[in-house]
Design a protein around this motif. Structure first.
Motif, PDB file in Angstrom:
ATOM      1  N   ILE A 100      26.376  -3.010  35.167  1.00 33.58           N
ATOM      2  CA  ILE A 100      26.178  -3.604  36.496  1.00 33.58           C
ATOM      3  C   ILE A 100      26.108  -2.553  37.595  1.00 33.58           C
ATOM      4  CG2 ILE A 100      27.254  -5.808  35.901  1.00 33.58           C
ATOM      5  CD1 ILE A 100      29.826  -4.808  37.189  1.00 33.58           C
ATOM      6  N   GLY A 101      26.264  -1.298  37.237  1.00 30.32           N
ATOM      7  CA  GLY A 101      26.182  -0.251  38.249  1.00 30.32           C
ATOM      8  C   GLY A 101      26.212   1.117  37.612  1.00 30.32           C
ATOM      9  N   ARG A 102      25.677   2.080  38.335  1.00 29.20           N
ATOM     10  CA  ARG A 102      25.634   3.450  37.818  1.00 29.20           C
ATOM     11  C   ARG A 102      25.681   4.415  38.992  1.00 29.20           C
ATOM     12  NH1 ARG A 102      23.313   6.113  33.115  1.00 29.20           N
ATOM     13  NH2 ARG A 102      22.994   4.035  32.220  1.00 29.20           N
ATOM     14  N   GLY A 103      26.462   5.475  38.865  1.00 29.00           N
ATOM     15  CA  GLY A 103      26.559   6.479  39.912  1.00 29.00           C
ATOM     16  C   GLY A 103      26.846   7.837  39.336  1.00 29.00           C
ATOM     17  N   ALA A 104      27.107   8.800  40.243  1.00 32.91           N
ATOM     18  CA  ALA A 104      27.354  10.162  39.793  1.00 32.91           C
ATOM     19  C   ALA A 104      28.637  10.267  38.982  1.00 32.91           C
ATOM     20  CB  ALA A 104      27.411  11.095  41.003  1.00 32.91           C
ATOM     21  N   GLY A 105      29.597   9.380  39.263  1.00 31.73           N
ATOM     22  CA  GLY A 105      30.880   9.467  38.580  1.00 31.73           C
ATOM     23  C   GLY A 105      30.913   8.801  37.228  1.00 31.73           C
ATOM     24  N   GLY A 106      30.025   7.850  36.981  1.00 31.46           N
ATOM     25  CA  GLY A 106      30.022   7.146  35.713  1.00 31.46           C
ATOM     26  C   GLY A 106      29.258   5.843  35.795  1.00 31.46           C
ATOM     27  N   ILE A 107      29.398   5.026  34.750  1.00 34.32           N
ATOM     28  CA  ILE A 107      28.678   3.760  34.634  1.00 34.32           C
ATOM     29  C   ILE A 107      29.671   2.611  34.715  1.00 34.32           C
ATOM     30  CG2 ILE A 107      27.117   2.391  33.212  1.00 34.32           C
ATOM     31  CD1 ILE A 107      26.239   4.968  31.858  1.00 34.32           C
ATOM     32  N   VAL A 108      29.296   1.526  35.389  1.00 30.49           N
ATOM     33  CA  VAL A 108      30.157   0.361  35.566  1.00 30.49           C
ATOM     34  C   VAL A 108      29.630  -0.784  34.711  1.00 30.49           C
ATOM     35  CG1 VAL A 108      31.197  -1.220  37.224  1.00 30.49           C
ATOM     36  CG2 VAL A 108      30.625   1.106  37.930  1.00 30.49           C
ATOM     37  N   TYR A 109      30.535  -1.422  33.973  1.00 30.40           N
ATOM     38  CA  TYR A 109      30.178  -2.539  33.103  1.00 30.40           C
ATOM     39  C   TYR A 109      30.969  -3.781  33.497  1.00 30.40           C
ATOM     40  CZ  TYR A 109      28.430   1.264  30.151  1.00 30.40           C
ATOM     41  OH  TYR A 109      27.766   2.370  29.685  1.00 30.40           O
ATOM     42  N   LYS A 110      30.386  -4.924  33.217  1.00 29.19           N
ATOM     43  CA  LYS A 110      31.088  -6.196  33.423  1.00 29.19           C
ATOM     44  C   LYS A 110      31.909  -6.506  32.186  1.00 29.19           C
ATOM     45  CE  LYS A 110      30.321 -11.057  34.669  1.00 29.19           C
ATOM     46  NZ  LYS A 110      29.303 -12.088  34.986  1.00 29.19           N
ATOM     47  N   GLY A 111      33.122  -7.004  32.403  1.00 32.60           N
ATOM     48  CA  GLY A 111      33.986  -7.330  31.286  1.00 32.60           C
ATOM     49  C   GLY A 111      34.829  -8.550  31.565  1.00 32.60           C
ATOM     50  N   VAL A 112      35.428  -9.099  30.519  1.00 33.63           N
ATOM     51  CA  VAL A 112      36.313 -10.257  30.631  1.00 33.63           C
ATOM     52  C   VAL A 112      37.590  -9.954  29.860  1.00 33.63           C
ATOM     53  CG1 VAL A 112      36.607 -12.725  30.245  1.00 33.63           C
ATOM     54  CG2 VAL A 112      34.332 -11.817  30.769  1.00 33.63           C
ATOM     55  N   LEU A 113      38.714  -9.983  30.564  1.00 39.28           N
ATOM     56  CA  LEU A 113      40.000  -9.704  29.935  1.00 39.28           C
ATOM     57  C   LEU A 113      40.473 -10.919  29.133  1.00 39.28           C
ATOM     58  CD1 LEU A 113      41.824  -7.885  32.873  1.00 39.28           C
ATOM     59  CD2 LEU A 113      40.561  -6.868  30.969  1.00 39.28           C
ATOM     60  N   PRO A 114      41.452 -10.746  28.252  1.00 44.02           N
ATOM     61  CA  PRO A 114      41.959 -11.868  27.456  1.00 44.02           C
ATOM     62  C   PRO A 114      42.467 -13.039  28.292  1.00 44.02           C
ATOM     63  CG  PRO A 114      42.713  -9.793  26.522  1.00 44.02           C
ATOM     64  CD  PRO A 114      42.031  -9.460  27.804  1.00 44.02           C
ATOM     65  N   ASP A 115      42.922 -12.788  29.521  1.00 44.85           N
ATOM     66  CA  ASP A 115      43.383 -13.879  30.380  1.00 44.85           C
ATOM     67  C   ASP A 115      42.237 -14.499  31.184  1.00 44.85           C
ATOM     68  OD1 ASP A 115      42.837 -11.889  32.162  1.00 44.85           O
ATOM     69  OD2 ASP A 115      44.855 -11.732  32.980  1.00 44.85           O
ATOM     70  N   ASN A 116      40.987 -14.184  30.772  1.00 41.35           N
ATOM     71  CA  ASN A 116      39.751 -14.742  31.356  1.00 41.35           C
ATOM     72  C   ASN A 116      39.429 -14.203  32.751  1.00 41.35           C
ATOM     73  OD1 ASN A 116      39.156 -16.390  29.100  1.00 41.35           O
ATOM     74  ND2 ASN A 116      40.587 -17.957  29.835  1.00 41.35           N
ATOM     75  N   ARG A 117      40.093 -13.161  33.183  1.00 38.61           N
ATOM     76  CA  ARG A 117      39.714 -12.538  34.446  1.00 38.61           C
ATOM     77  C   ARG A 117      38.464 -11.693  34.252  1.00 38.61           C
ATOM     78  NH1 ARG A 117      44.532  -9.175  36.848  1.00 38.61           N
ATOM     79  NH2 ARG A 117      44.825  -8.703  34.632  1.00 38.61           N
ATOM     80  N   VAL A 118      37.501 -11.901  35.135  1.00 42.37           N
ATOM     81  CA  VAL A 118      36.286 -11.094  35.090  1.00 42.37           C
ATOM     82  C   VAL A 118      36.550  -9.795  35.840  1.00 42.37           C
ATOM     83  CG1 VAL A 118      33.821 -11.008  35.635  1.00 42.37           C
ATOM     84  CG2 VAL A 118      34.896 -13.196  35.035  1.00 42.37           C
ATOM     85  N   VAL A 119      36.187  -8.681  35.240  1.00 41.77           N
ATOM     86  CA  VAL A 119      36.481  -7.378  35.824  1.00 41.77           C
ATOM     87  C   VAL A 119      35.257  -6.483  35.777  1.00 41.77           C
ATOM     88  CG1 VAL A 119      38.952  -7.408  35.281  1.00 41.77           C
ATOM     89  CG2 VAL A 119      37.323  -6.546  33.591  1.00 41.77           C
TER      90      VAL A 119
END
Length: 698
Positions: A422-441
C-alpha cells in the motif's frame, strides 16, 4: 529514664519518617544512582529533598523538591539541574568526583550536567534547610550552590542578581525551559519578558510607563532582590511587596509560572496545600502572548475571569449539540443486597455405582504407571515454565517499549506473506495486514540496516510514546536478525498525495488537513518530551483517516533532539527534493524551521494543485507574484487556486492560508513562524469564520 536512653528514643522518633539510609551530605568519590530510591539527600529539618525526579516516561531530572506533598498533587519542585536534558531511568548517576567536580551522567555514560568545579582538598555536597544544595571543600569555601542557578523558583533568602534569572517551564507537565523570564535588565529594573521563538517583548512593568511612573528607580545599579521568610520582597529598583499572610514560620516560594505570571505561594499547614499570597499581574490578558497583549479564544476553556470594570454581557460560543447536555440532572440510585435475594437451589446428587474397570485402572496407575505419570508431570511443569518465561519476557518488552513486540512469523502471516503493498518510500515498503484480533494495520518493512537491535528498540520506544491525534500511532515492532518492521494503525484513505488529484478533497477538508498537520508538527517540535524534527514533510507522509483527518507519518526517520536545535548534527541531507529547506543545500544549522519550510510547500501544493518536485522556487515565486498583484487584480485567487475546487472556497480563509504558507517558505529561517504559531493563526481564522454558532448569555 536515663538521659542517654531518652536522647536515643528522641533521635529515633525524629528519623522515623525518612529512610534509614537517608542523609543530607555526600563526600567525594560517592555516586547517587537513579535505580536506588534510597539515594536521596534530605535537609536536616526534613523540609527539602534532592534526588532523581520523573518528568516523563523513563525520563528523569536531578531535582530539589519540597518534601511535604500537596493533596492530590505531585511533589513541589523548586530546582532542576538538567531540566532541558532529562536522563534515562537506568544507569544514570550523580557523582561527586575526587577532582571536586559534581557531574550527572546518562545511561550512555556521557556527561549531561556538571558544576565544572575543581578542588585540591576533599569536598562534600550538602542540602541545607533553606533548600540550597551546596558544594564545599574542607576549608568551608563554597565552590558551587544551587541558589546561584535558579530555574523557575526563588526561595526565601535566595538572591536574584544581575547574573541570575527565573525562567518558566514550558507547560504544566513539561518542565523544560519556557518563554517567560524574570530578570534585571540593563536599565537596572526588574522585568518580565516574553522571549518567544521569533520575537521578544517586555510586558511587566507596563512598557508604556516611565520607570518612576511604575514606582521604580533606575539609579541603583546593584541589581539585587530577595524574599525573606516573613513574606517581604524587596528589590534594588525600589519594587517591594508583602505577602497577604505576612508573618514568620511559613514555607514560601516565589515562582514564575508557565502562564507568564509571577506568584508568591505560601504553605497552608492545616490544609496541606499551597495558596497564592501575592501575584504580579491580576489580569491574565496583560501577559504578553501571541504577538500582542490581547486575549484570544482558546482551543480549550479551562477557567475564566470577568473584569470588574466590564459592564456588558459575556457570551460563550458553544456547538449547538452541547446546549442541552446538562439539562437532565443525574438520578440517584442505590444497590441493595438482602437475604431475600438468596434462593435455595433444588438439586439432588446421586452417588454413581462403582465401575470395576475404572477401579482396576486406578490401581494400575497407582502402581505400575506411577513413574510414567511423574515423568509426564515434570514435562508439563517444564513446558509451562518456559511458556511463563516467554510471557514474562514479552511483558517486560511491552513495559520497556510501551507497545507490543511481534515476531516476524506473526507479521508475515498478518500480511499473507507481504502480499498487499500500500506504500513505498526510501525507508522501506508498507503492506496492509490484519492482526489476530481483527485489527487492520499498516506494516512497514524497513530496508536492511546495520543498526543494532538495542539501538532500534530504544528509538522505536521513544517514537511509540509520542501520542497526538494528528500523528500516526505505532502499535508495535519486530526486530529479528537484520529484519526491522514497524506496525502502525491503518488509514482508510491513504496519503494526501493520493487524494490531491481527486474530487474527494473539498475546500473544508483541505483547510482542516492544513490545520491538523500544523498541530501535529507543533506537538513534535514543542510539546512532547523528546523534541523531534521530522525532516521529510511531504504529502506522501500525511495520511488521512476515515474522516479525512490528517495524521503525520514517518517521523521514525526523524532526528531526535536534545532541545538545542542549533547544535543538531546530521550525517547526510534528508528530505525529498522540492520540499527541502535551503538550509540543507547550503549546509546551514538545521532547526525545526526545516519542517516549517516543507509544510509551507505542502500547503501551496494543496491550494494550487501544482507539485513542487521540479521547480519549487518557481511555484513559490508564482504564488507570491500573484498575491502582490492583488491590488491591481481582484481575481488573483482564481488564477492560483486548484481548478478541482471549481471556485468553491472561503476567500478570507484562503487568503490566510496562502499568506501563512508564504511566510513558511521564506529563505531566511528566522523569518518563518514556528509550527505552533502556524497552528494558532489557522485556528484563529477558523474560529473567526464561525459566525453561525450559538451563544449563551452569562
Amino acid at each position: 529514664m536515663d538521659s542517654p536512653v531518652l536522647f536515643l528514643l528522641l533521635s529515633l522518633s525524629f528519623s522515623l519518617p525518612f529512610s534509614s539510609s537517608s542523609l543530607d551530605t555526600i563526600h567525594e568519590g560517592t555516586s547517587l544512582s537513579i535505580e536506588k530510591s534510597e539515594d536521596i539527600l534530605i535537609s536536616p529539618d526534613g523540609v527539602f529533598s534532592a534526588g532523581f525526579y520523573s518528568v516523563g516516561d523513563n525520563a528523569y531530572c536531578y531535582t530539589i523538591w519540597f518534601n511535604k506533598q500537596s493533596r492530590g498533587k505531585n511533589q513541589t519542585v523548586v530546582w532542576m539541574a538538567n531540566r532541558d536534558q532529562p536522563v534515562n531511568g537506568r544507569s544514570s548517576k550523580l557523582s561527586l568526583l575526587k577532582t571536586g567536580n559534581l557531574i550527572l551522567t546518562d545511561a550512555g555514560k556521557f556527561t549531561v550536567w556538571a558544576t565544572n568545579t575543581q578542588s585540591l582538598s576533599p569536598v562534600h555536597l550538602s542540602l541545607y534547610n533553606t533548600g540550597n544544595l551546596v558544594l564545599q571543600n574542607m576549608e568551608g569555601v563554597t565552590l558551587w550552590e544551587s541558589f546561584d542557578f535558579p530555574t523557575d523558583t526563588l526561595l526565601p533568602q535566595q538572591l536574584l542578581t544581575r547574573n541570575t534569572r527565573l525562567v518558566s517551564s514550558r507547560s504544566k507537565t513539561n518542565y523544560s525551559s519556557g518563554f517567560y523570564k524574570l530578570f534585571f535588565d540593563n536599565d537596572n529594573l526588574l522585568h518580565l519578558l516574553h522571549d518567544g521563538l521569533e520575537v521578544s517583548s517586555v510586558y511587566w512593568p507596563d512598557p508604556g510607563l516611565i520607570s518612576w511612573e511604575a514606582g521604580r528607580s533606575t539609579y541603583n545599579s546593584s541589581r539585587i532582590a530577595v524574599l525573606d521568610t516573613f513574606g517581604n520582597f524587596s528589590s534594588s529598583d525600589d519594587f517591594t511587596f508583602m505577602a497577604a499572610d505576612y508573618g514568620p514560620n511559613l514555607h514560601r516560594r516565589l515562582r514564575i509560572d508557565y502562564d507568564g505570571d509571577v506568584r508568591l505561594y505560601s504553605w497552608d499547614k492545616e490544609g496541606q496545600t499551597w495558596f497564592v499570597s501575592w501575584q504580579a499581574i491580576q489580569r491574565p490578558c496583560k501577559i504578553y502572548e501571541n504577538g500582542s497583549s490581547s486575549c484570544y479564544p482558546k482551543t480549550m476553556l479551562l477557567n475564566g475571569y470577568r473584569s470588574p470594570d466590564f459592564q456588558g454581557d459575556l457570551y460563550l460560543r458553544l456547538p449547538e449539540r452541547n446546549l442541552f447536555s446538562y439539562a437532565n440532572s443525574v438520578q440517584d440510585f442505590t444497590l441493595v443486597c438482602s437475604s431475600k435475594g438468596t434462593v435455595q437451589l433444588d438439586r439432588k446428587y446421586k452417588r454413581s455405582q462403582e465401575n470395576g474397570i475404572v477401579k482396576f485402572l486406578l490401581w494400575f496407575a497407582s502402581g505400575v504407571g506411577l513413574e510414567i505419570i511423574c515423568i509426564f508431570l515434570v514435562w508439563c511443569l517444564l513446558t509451562r515454565t518456559q511458556q511463563a518465561s516467554s510471557v514474562d519476557k514479552q511483558g517486560y518488552l511491552v513495559a520497556v517499549t510501551g507497545f507490543r513486540r511481534f515476531t516476524y512469523a506473526e507479521l508475515k502471516k498478518a500480511t499473507k506473506d507481504f502480499k498487499e503493498e500500500i506504500g513505498r518510500g526510501a525507508g522501506g515498503i508498507v503492506y496492509k495486514g490484519v492482526l489476530p484480533d481483527n485489527r487492520v494495520v499498516a506494516i512497514k518493512r524497513l530496508n536492511e540496516s546495520n543498526q543494532g537491535e538495542g539501538e532500534f528498540l530504544a528509538e522505536v520506544s521513544i517514537i511509540g510514546r509520542i501520542n497526538h491525534i494528528n500523528l500516526i500511532e505505532m502499535w508495535g515492532n519486530c526486530a529479528e536478525g537484520k529484519r526491522r518492521l514497524l506496525v502502525y494503525e491503518y488509514m482508510e484513505h491513504g496519503t494526501l498525495s493520493q487524494n490531491l488529484s481527486s474530487h474527494a478533497l473539498d475546500w473544508k477538508k483541505r483547510f482542516d488537513i492544513a490545520t491538523g498537520t500544523a498541530k501535529g508538527l507543533a506537538y513534535l517540535h514543542e510539546e512532547c518530551l523528546e523534541w523531534v524534527l521530522h525532516c521529510d514533510v511531504k504529502p506522501q507522509n500525511i495520511l488521512l483517516d476515515s474522516n479525512y483527518q490528517p495524521k503525520v507519518a514517518d517521523f521514525g526517520l526523524s532526528k531526535l533532539q536534545n532541545r538545542n536545535f542549533e547544535n543538531a548534527s546530521f550525517s547526510r541531507i534528508r528530505g525529498t527534493r522540492g520540499y527541502m529547506a535551503p538550509e540543507w543545500v547550503f549546509n546551514l544549522p538545521i532547526t525545526s524551521k526545516v519542517d516549517v519550510y516543507s509544510y509551507g510547500i505542502v500547503v501551496l501544493e494543496m491550494v494550487t494543485g501544482k507539485g513542487p518536485t521540479k521547480e519549487p522556487k518557481r511555484l513559490v515565486a508564482w504564488v507570491r507574484e500573484k498575491k502582490n498583484e492583488a491590488a491591481a487584480m481582484a481575481s488573483w485567487l482564481e488564477e492560483i487556486v486548484d481548478p478541482i475546487l471549481e471556485g468553491s472556497y472561503e476567500k478570507g480563509k484562503m487568503e490566510t492560508l496562502i499568506t501563512v504558507a508564504l511566510q513558511c517558505v521564506e529563505d531566511d529561517k528566522d523569518a518563518r513562524p514556528s509550527m505552533s504559531q502556524v497552528a494558532e493563526m489557522l485556528l484563529r481564522q477558523e474560529n473567526d469564520s464561525h459566525g453561525d454558532d450559538h451563544g449563551i448569555n452569562l
